[in-house]
Write an enzyme that holds these catalytic residues in place. Structure first.
Site, PDB file in Angstrom:
ATOM      1  N   LYS A  87       0.801  -1.228   0.000  1.00  0.00           N
ATOM      2  CA  LYS A  87       0.000   0.000   0.000  1.00  0.00           C
ATOM      3  C   LYS A  87       0.837   1.283   0.000  1.00  0.00           C
ATOM      4  O   LYS A  87       0.327   2.377   0.254  1.00  0.00           O
ATOM      5  CB  LYS A  87      -1.016   0.057   1.163  1.00  0.00           C
ATOM      6  N   ARG A 102       2.563  -0.338  -7.086  1.00  0.00           N
ATOM      7  CA  ARG A 102       2.087  -0.511  -8.471  1.00  0.00           C
ATOM      8  C   ARG A 102       2.333   0.758  -9.279  1.00  0.00           C
ATOM      9  O   ARG A 102       2.825   0.701 -10.402  1.00  0.00           O
ATOM     10  CB  ARG A 102       0.594  -0.895  -8.453  1.00  0.00           C
ATOM     11  N   HIS A 140     -10.776   5.887   2.196  1.00  0.00           N
ATOM     12  CA  HIS A 140     -10.477   5.321   3.523  1.00  0.00           C
ATOM     13  C   HIS A 140     -11.617   5.648   4.482  1.00  0.00           C
ATOM     14  O   HIS A 140     -12.219   6.720   4.381  1.00  0.00           O
ATOM     15  CB  HIS A 140      -9.179   5.917   4.087  1.00  0.00           C
TER      16      HIS A 140
HETATM   17  N1  LIG Z   1      -0.876   7.430  -9.763  1.00  0.00           N
HETATM   18  C1  LIG Z   1      -1.524   6.683  -8.871  1.00  0.00           C
HETATM   19  N2  LIG Z   1      -2.720   6.124  -9.176  1.00  0.00           N
HETATM   20  C2  LIG Z   1      -3.376   5.382  -8.256  1.00  0.00           C
HETATM   21  N3  LIG Z   1      -2.908   5.103  -7.016  1.00  0.00           N
HETATM   22  C3  LIG Z   1      -1.722   5.634  -6.671  1.00  0.00           C
HETATM   23  C4  LIG Z   1      -0.988   6.442  -7.575  1.00  0.00           C
HETATM   24  N4  LIG Z   1       0.149   6.817  -6.966  1.00  0.00           N
HETATM   25  C5  LIG Z   1       0.128   6.292  -5.752  1.00  0.00           C
HETATM   26  N5  LIG Z   1      -0.998   5.575  -5.563  1.00  0.00           N
HETATM   27  C6  LIG Z   1      -1.331   4.914  -4.305  1.00  0.00           C
HETATM   28  O1  LIG Z   1      -0.988   3.551  -4.383  1.00  0.00           O
HETATM   29  C7  LIG Z   1      -1.652   2.945  -3.289  1.00  0.00           C
HETATM   30  C8  LIG Z   1      -1.668   1.441  -3.482  1.00  0.00           C
HETATM   31  O2  LIG Z   1      -0.375   0.997  -3.189  1.00  0.00           O
HETATM   32  P1  LIG Z   1       0.196  -0.348  -3.759  1.00  0.00           P
HETATM   33  O3  LIG Z   1       0.133  -0.352  -5.244  1.00  0.00           O
HETATM   34  O4  LIG Z   1       1.535  -0.537  -3.155  1.00  0.00           O
HETATM   35  O5  LIG Z   1      -0.831  -1.410  -3.197  1.00  0.00           O
HETATM   36  S1  LIG Z   1      -0.585  -2.992  -3.099  1.00  0.00           S
HETATM   37  O6  LIG Z   1       0.224  -3.239  -1.911  1.00  0.00           O
HETATM   38  O7  LIG Z   1       0.045  -3.450  -4.327  1.00  0.00           O
HETATM   39  O8  LIG Z   1      -1.953  -3.546  -2.934  1.00  0.00           O
HETATM   40  C9  LIG Z   1      -3.026   3.581  -3.271  1.00  0.00           C
HETATM   41  O9  LIG Z   1      -3.412   3.675  -1.927  1.00  0.00           O
HETATM   42  P2  LIG Z   1      -4.913   3.987  -1.453  1.00  0.00           P
HETATM   43  O10 LIG Z   1      -5.204   5.382  -1.942  1.00  0.00           O
HETATM   44  O11 LIG Z   1      -4.853   3.935   0.020  1.00  0.00           O
HETATM   45  O12 LIG Z   1      -5.791   2.958  -2.072  1.00  0.00           O
HETATM   46  C10 LIG Z   1      -2.806   4.935  -3.933  1.00  0.00           C
HETATM   47  O13 LIG Z   1      -3.023   6.023  -3.079  1.00  0.00           O
END
Ligand SMILES: Nc1ncnc2c1ncn2[C@@H]1O[C@H](COP(=O)(O)OS(=O)(=O)O)[C@@H](OP(=O)(O)O)[C@H]1O
Length: 347
Positions: A101, A105, A314
């Site tokens: 999180k 990605r 959240h």
């Molecule tokens: N560009 C862009 N687009 C969408 N999301 C973005 C981006 N950059 C960072 N994030 C943040 O990435 C969070 C998810 O983290 P991960 O990819 O590491 O999640 S996971 O562990 O693979 O499930 C996810 O966390 P949450 O907002 O809490 O869902 C996003 O805030």
């Protein structure tokens, strides 16, 4: 009469002539102004595509996509075959080891904009999963994308960061590998982690505890360090285990909160860490107000945003619990800053 007609004709010719000259002058002026305007004229988002110096590498990556497409269709020409012979499945030269999180990605997808980077699309879970690990390194290599030798492969599996056996296993594969860790403010990360699990439960029509009940021990009123979402956010504890195997110079810490708000400077730091020429530009990143995040632009025709599973809303968390968690993480954060040499604006 004849004189009158001649004068009328002269007048007509004069009007037509000046019209023709006017149109010609207008065209010349327009073409000229286009010539002048085009190089600086803002495209979508006020940005221009990468300059010509960037094209060779990018076209190579593009060629790889085309090549694989043609090969799949069975349309291979001798040129395709020659190029195909250069494609190899390479072990990763850099791994995004976590944090779950943290934005793993987004980081992988954004790095994949670089012409010299090829991503492993799926989380492979080779080093953290005993069954996969038992399949051996050739199995792992077989999971890697095809790339040209000058390109580097990057994979991400966020569970690597917190799984005990992983550092030693990665060290055995490549002791000089580069390791990327992307972190977010620890309490926000824990809530994000909880939100993902909560959504999974809700999808199965199951009830789940409130975040507050999990994060704080009801009997002692202390932070519940047995709760995985809390433990994962104690970054320094995990990093210390990694440092038993790898020197600090082999790690690069990415600020996940900054990657959300303003990704380019973070990506440029990673390019430098990976010894790659700076090729990702503002052109490759545009803010999508509907998604509330930066999305990716590969070229004029192809762009994409991350899936909807990223950026979930959240739940509201009791301010007293947030405060308790922030106080709890504070000393661990300070240690993390010391070890990594990177300071964050965390409470
Ligand atoms: N560009 C862009 N687009 C969408 N999301 C973005 C981006 N950059 C960072 N994030 C943040 O990435 C969070 C998810 O983290 P991960 O990819 O590491 O999640 S996971 O562990 O693979 O499930 C996810 O966390 P949450 O907002 O809490 O869902 C996003 O805030």
């Amino acid at each position: 009469m004849q004189l009158q007609q001649q004068a009328l004709l002269r007048q007509k010719l004069l009007v037509l002539g000046s019209l023709a000259i006017g149109s010609l002058l207008y065209l010349v002026a327009r073409v000229g102004s286009l010539d002048r305007l085009q190089p600086t004229c803002p495209l979508d988002g006020g940005l221009r595509p990468p300059d010509a110096g960037q094209i060779p590498l990018r076209s190579l990556q593009f060629k790889r996509g085309l090549l694989l497409h043609e090969l799949r269709k069975g349309n291979a020409t001798p040129e395709h075959v020659r190029l195909q012979q250069r494609l190899v499945q390479q072990l990763p030269r850099a791994i995004i080891i976590g944090v779950r999180k943290g934005g793993t990605r987004a980081l992988l997808e954004m790095l994949n904009l670089h012409p010299a980077v090829v991503k492993a699309s799926q989380e492979i879970h080779f080093f953290d999963n005993d069954q996969n690990y038992a399949r051996g390194i050739d199995w792992y290599r077989g999971k890697m994308p095809f790339s040209f030798p000058h390109q580097i492969t990057i994979e991400k599996s966020p569970a690597y960061f917190i799984t005990e056996e992983v550092p030693e296993r990665i060290f055995k594969m490549n002791s000089s590998i580069k390791l990327l860790v992307i972190v977010r403010e620890p309490t926000t990360r824990a809530v994000s982690d909880y939100t993902q699990v909560l959504e999974g439960k809700e999808r199965k029509n199951k009830t789940y505890h409130k975040f507050e009940e999990l994060a704080v021990d009801g009997a002692t009123c202390e932070v519940n360090t047995k709760y995985k979402a809390v433990r994962t956010s104690i970054y320094t504890k995990h990093l210390e285990r990694w440092l038993n195997f790898f020197p600090a110079e082999q790690f690069h810490v990415v600020d996940g909160d900054r990657l959300i708000a303003d990704p380019l400077p973070e990506l440029q730091l990673v390019e430098r860490f990976l010894d790659l020429p700076a090729r990702i530009s503002q052109y490759n990143l545009y803010f999508n107000a509907t998604r509330g995040f930066y999305c990716l632009r590969f070229n004029v025709v192809f762009n994409k945003c991350l899936a909807g599973s990223k950026g979930r809303t959240h739940p509201d968390v009791d301010a007293a619990v947030v405060d308790k968690l922030q106080r709890f993480f504070h000393p661990f954060n300070r240690k993390f800053y010391q070890i990594t040499g990177r300071t964050f604006n965390w409470p």
